[in-house]
Design an enzyme around this catalytic site. Structure first.
Site, PDB file in Angstrom:
ATOM      1  N   ILE A 161      10.410 -10.520  -3.351  1.00 34.99           N
ATOM      2  CA  ILE A 161      11.296  -9.378  -2.861  1.00 34.99           C
ATOM      3  C   ILE A 161      12.190  -9.940  -1.519  1.00 34.99           C
ATOM      4  CG2 ILE A 161      11.034  -6.978  -1.709  1.00 34.99           C
ATOM      5  CD1 ILE A 161       8.941  -6.227  -3.391  1.00 34.99           C
ATOM      6  N   ARG A 182       3.274 -16.329   4.874  1.00 30.56           N
ATOM      7  CA  ARG A 182       2.063 -16.532   5.439  1.00 30.56           C
ATOM      8  C   ARG A 182       1.806 -18.073   5.870  1.00 30.56           C
ATOM      9  NH1 ARG A 182      -2.561 -15.184   1.459  1.00 30.56           N
ATOM     10  NH2 ARG A 182      -1.421 -16.720   0.143  1.00 30.56           N
ATOM     11  N   HIS A 288      10.263   6.306   0.846  1.00 28.67           N
ATOM     12  CA  HIS A 288       9.421   5.378  -0.295  1.00 28.67           C
ATOM     13  C   HIS A 288       9.920   5.528  -1.482  1.00 28.67           C
ATOM     14  CE1 HIS A 288       5.166   3.124  -0.703  1.00 28.67           C
ATOM     15  NE2 HIS A 288       6.269   2.557  -1.409  1.00 28.67           N
TER      16      HIS A 288
END
Length: 325
Positions: A161, A182, A288
């Site tokens: 994404i 990460r 959302h």
């Protein structure tokens, strides 16, 4: 339960939609699969103990998503229709047999979520909410507004994404796009920095986009210290999960007028009536809907057909994000 994924399955598949509407599913008679429909709103369609492949109902919340999991003693695969899997991971920790695969919906939501991200960025920078209010009040609110051109953008969470967001930023003449994930790596578009480098990157960003999964490491990541490192007037955009942002800390910055925010997700969610975030200055909220577009269903059906074809053939599944041990 066996961990041997090569054995031809002969058990139930729970789908949240009618199998007749999913082109390319393996033939039930030839594959040994029995398709059951459960969208989370009615009684179980069969004994959950006979379910081997569970497709989680979409956007029904963790309570519904996890409800049948403790009863699925023959379960071998869980497929979400969302990019995030945090709403079912609690159920996977509740005693399922080893070897159960958890797969996400990589490839389903990238286009829609990236599209909404750009809409939120542009609407916030160009003052669209104020124009809507002005139209309602018949006020002509002319003036100069910030452009996305020449802005420095930081994408926090550079998976599929995050990459799709950058693809759509490319035509807007941004001064710079920085990427954080990460762990550090190099991509065709440039370097991806590790999360540990965020403190040095945040002060240089005009727009900070959160597109990271919700994990123990990212829960509350955008806290007071994170927000405090953002430059004055910067825009925070959250299209990941609400708890990635410390809502109280964000409210402090919004009410001081130092930061602005565009949020597709909130904590709590749904945002209840009377919550101060609704009327905080400089905030734009969408309910959302990052993945909830006309692009969702065709991509979701293609994913299910492909995954179940692999499953029926005893081939490895795609998009495995966790295996129960």
């Amino acid at each position: 339960m066996t961990n041997d994924m090569s054995r031809k399955p002969a058990a139930d598949v729970w789908l949240p939609m009618e199998p007749a509407g999913i082109g390319g599913l393996p033939d039930a008679a030839a594959s040994g699969l029995t398709y059951r429909v459960w969208d989370g709103l009615q009684d179980y369609p069969a004994d959950p103990a006979d379910c081997a492949f569970y497709v989680v109902p979409y956007m029904k919340g963790p309570e519904i998503a996890m409800r049948p999991l403790p009863l699925m003693s023959r379960l071998r695969a869980v497929q979400t229709l969302s990019a995030g899997v945090d709403h079912v991971q609690g159920g996977l920790r509740a005693g399922l047999h080893s070897g159960v695969r958890l797969c996400n919906a990589r490839g389903v939501h990238e286009a829609s979520t990236a599209e909404l991200t750009l809409a939120l960025v542009l609407a916030s920078l160009r003052g669209i909410p104020g124009f809507v209010e002005g139209q309602r009040k018949e006020e002509w609110r002319s003036g100069f507004y910030p452009a996305l051109a020449d802005k420095s953008v930081l994408i926090v969470g550079y998976g599929s994404i995050g990459a799709a967001i950058e693809d759509r930023l490319a035509p807007f003449e941004c001064a710079r796009v920085a990427r954080v994930a990460r762990s550090a790596r190099t991509t065709a578009r440039g370097d991806v920095h590790a999360f540990t480098e965020l403190p040095a990157l945040l002060p240089d960003a005009d727009v900070v986009i959160l597109s990271t999964p919700l994990t123990d490491a990212t829960t509350g990541m955008a806290d007071a210290a994170f927000l405090g490192r953002m430059r004055d007037g910067a825009l925070l955009v959250n299209v990941s999960r609400g708890p990635v942002v410390d809502t109280k800390a964000l409210l402090v910055e919004l009410q001081a007028g130092r930061l602005r925010a565009a949020l597709d997700v909130t904590d709590p969610e749904p945002l209840p009536p009377g919550h101060p975030l609704w009327h905080a200055p400089g905030v734009l909220i969408s309910p959302h809907v990052g993945g909830s577009t006309s692009a969702f269903m065709p991509r979701a059906k293609r994913l299910l057909a492909a995954q179940l074809t692999r499953y029926a053939a005893g081939e490895p599944l795609d998009n495995i994000v966790q295996t129960v041990d």
